[in-house]
Scaffold this motif. Structure first.
Motif: not given
Length: 132
Positions: A79-96
């Motif tokens: 969940h943390k790896l796929n969360g939004p960061t400064e460099e990466f927008a994150g993936s809400p789909y994968l988090q779900v």
């Protein structure tokens, strides 16, 4: 001057067609909202779909036998790896998907523990029947 009556007829035709299209769109919306028709059936099928146990195992790379702490650990990491960061927008789909996988595996652990308790209760009842 000859365009005046022609324009009036064209506007009347467009108003009639526009009204019919508007009514059809409104009827389709009402059916979808009520859960009837093809759109309603598709929405219910998607909403009612639950992740399978095998898919949950693959998503978290963990098994029910690994225990709740391992499942929670994998969930937090992914969940943390796929969360939004400064460099990466994150993936809400994968988090779900990750959250759904955790839910399925934990539900399976709870279900298995309830079955074990039920078996234990039945075994103790049989043992008390034999002693009487």
């Amino acid at each position: 001057m000859a365009f005046g009556p022609l324009a009036r007829v064209a506007v009347q035709v467009m108003m009639t067609v526009g009204g019919a299209v508007g009514r059809a769109a409104m009827e389709a919306y009402k059916e979808a909202a009520a859960g009837r028709g093809a759109a309603g059936a598709a929405a219910q099928r998607i909403a009612g779909r639950r992740m399978s146990l095998d898919e949950a195992r693959q998503v978290l790379d963990a098994d029910v036998l690994d225990g709740q702490s391992k499942i929670q650990e994998r969930f937090e990491l992914l969940h943390k790896l796929n969360g939004p960061t400064e460099e990466f927008a994150g993936s809400p789909y994968l988090q779900v998907k990750i959250a759904a996988a955790r839910s399925v595996l934990i539900d399976e652990i709870v279900k298995a523990s309830k079955e074990q308790q039920a078996k234990g209760d039945k075994g103790s009842e049989k043992g008390s029947d034999k002693s009487e």
